[in-house]
Write an enzyme that holds these catalytic residues in place. Structure first.
Site, mmCIF file in Angstrom:
data_model
loop_
_atom_site.group_PDB
_atom_site.id
_atom_site.type_symbol
_atom_site.label_atom_id
_atom_site.label_comp_id
_atom_site.label_asym_id
_atom_site.label_seq_id
_atom_site.Cartn_x
_atom_site.Cartn_y
_atom_site.Cartn_z
ATOM 1 N N HIS A 43 -72.782 111.043 -48.015
ATOM 2 C CA HIS A 43 -73.946 111.424 -48.828
ATOM 3 C C HIS A 43 -73.547 112.447 -49.894
ATOM 4 C CE1 HIS A 43 -78.326 112.477 -49.364
ATOM 5 N NE2 HIS A 43 -77.752 113.574 -49.828
ATOM 6 N N GLU A 44 -72.869 113.501 -49.480
ATOM 7 C CA GLU A 44 -72.484 114.547 -50.422
ATOM 8 C C GLU A 44 -71.420 114.056 -51.405
ATOM 9 O OE1 GLU A 44 -74.232 117.104 -50.696
ATOM 10 O OE2 GLU A 44 -75.350 116.834 -48.832
ATOM 11 N N HIS A 47 -73.079 112.407 -54.342
ATOM 12 C CA HIS A 47 -73.470 113.370 -55.380
ATOM 13 C C HIS A 47 -72.260 113.771 -56.217
ATOM 14 C CE1 HIS A 47 -77.521 113.869 -53.940
ATOM 15 N NE2 HIS A 47 -77.153 114.372 -52.779
ATOM 16 N N ASP A 137 -82.722 116.884 -51.794
ATOM 17 C CA ASP A 137 -82.763 115.969 -52.934
ATOM 18 C C ASP A 137 -84.193 115.713 -53.401
ATOM 19 O OD1 ASP A 137 -80.017 115.773 -52.737
ATOM 20 O OD2 ASP A 137 -80.070 113.978 -51.505
#
Length: 288
Positions: A43-44, A47, A137
């Site tokens: 997930h990170e 980004h 988010d």
């Protein structure tokens, strides 16, 4: 390849996470924790990869005992399109992870028990991050949405207030409906502290936003938006009307009915270079 290597070099593991890993090993939950950390890590990295694509300045990618965060050295002057893509890039990773997990399950590579756990963790992390609470988010998307119509400091403060209200509702709902576990208490505490810290730093956040504009780091101009003020208006109050992605021309209305115009760069120069924090618009008109 160089960008990928650079991203991995920015990974930082919080020392307390090793304690959590040790406890997971002792309690025979290491695989569950590994699945959860893998989901958070991807997930990170979503980004970070999107930010790297747009050549953003990435400070570090941190894995924490209760989540993760990709920290950027950007302060509100990237385009709203870029920021939306970077924010959305994290949640979007959960879609292909769910698809891959299903393929591995139906082909017999992923046992049913671990597939169920992965789906549960994947959905949990996705839904949690989409909560409209800063700095999740969902909270960042609320900030971006407000920034389309409102001045930067106004959108920022309203995001904090809205996030605090949602966090209160979330905490109350969990407390009443349960289970209100230690993990939930830690997460609620972390979010509450983050909002309090963001509130305390709101002026600093706004000054960084202005400084980037002053040094010419505004990457997108959506529109040329005039700001009408009286000649008695102070420079600080005018700067607080600046919006993200907009180039401003300040129209100063004199008492005699005439008007004069100032470019936003003239105000920023007066504020930062000349350090004239109490200047009035009427004085600046005659100066320039």
């Amino acid at each position: 390849m160089n960008k990928a290597i650079s991203l991995f070099r920015k990974i930082h593991i919080h020392p307390l996470l090793w304690v959590v890993v040790a406890l997971a090993i002792v309690t025979a939950h290491f695989i569950e924790l590994s699945l959860l950390l893998l989901i958070i890590f991807i997930h990170e990295m979503g980004h970070a990869a999107a930010a790297s694509f747009f050549s953003w300045r990435i400070k570090r990618i941190s894995l924490l005992p209760f989540g993760g965060v990709a920290e950027m050295d950007e302060h509100g002057n990237r385009s709203l399109y870029e920021e939306t893509v970077v924010v959305a890039a994290g949640p979007l990773q959960h879609l292909w992870m769910a698809g891959l997990a299903y393929v591995l399950f139906v082909t017999g590579i992923f046992p049913e028990y671990w597939y169920d756990r992965f789906v549960e963790f994947n959905l949990m992390v996705l839904l949690f991050n989409l909560l409209p609470i800063w700095p999740l988010d969902g909270g960042k998307l609320v900030f971006l949405l407000l920034s389309f119509r409102k001045a930067f400091p106004q959108a920022h403060i309203q995001t904090i207030f809205f996030s605090a209200a949602v966090l209160g509702i979330f905490a109350l709902s969990v407390f009443l409906l349960g289970p209100f576990t230690l993990n939930v208490l830690i997460i609620v505490g972390f979010l509450a502290f983050s909002l309090f810290y963001e509130w305390k730093q709101r002026r600093f956040v706004f000054i960084r936003f202005l400084m980037e504009r002053y040094y010419g780091n505004q990457n997108e101009i959506r529109s040329l938006t005039p700001i009408e003020v009286s000649e008695e208006a102070e420079i600080g109050a005018v700067l607080e009307q600046f919006q993200r992605g907009c180039k401003h021309r300040v129209i100063v209305k004199r008492k005699n009915g005439t008007e004069a115009a100032l470019d936003e760069n003239e105000l920023l120069h007066t504020y930062f270079a000349e350090k004239n924090l109490q200047a009035k618009m009427g004085d600046l008109v005659y100066t320039y």
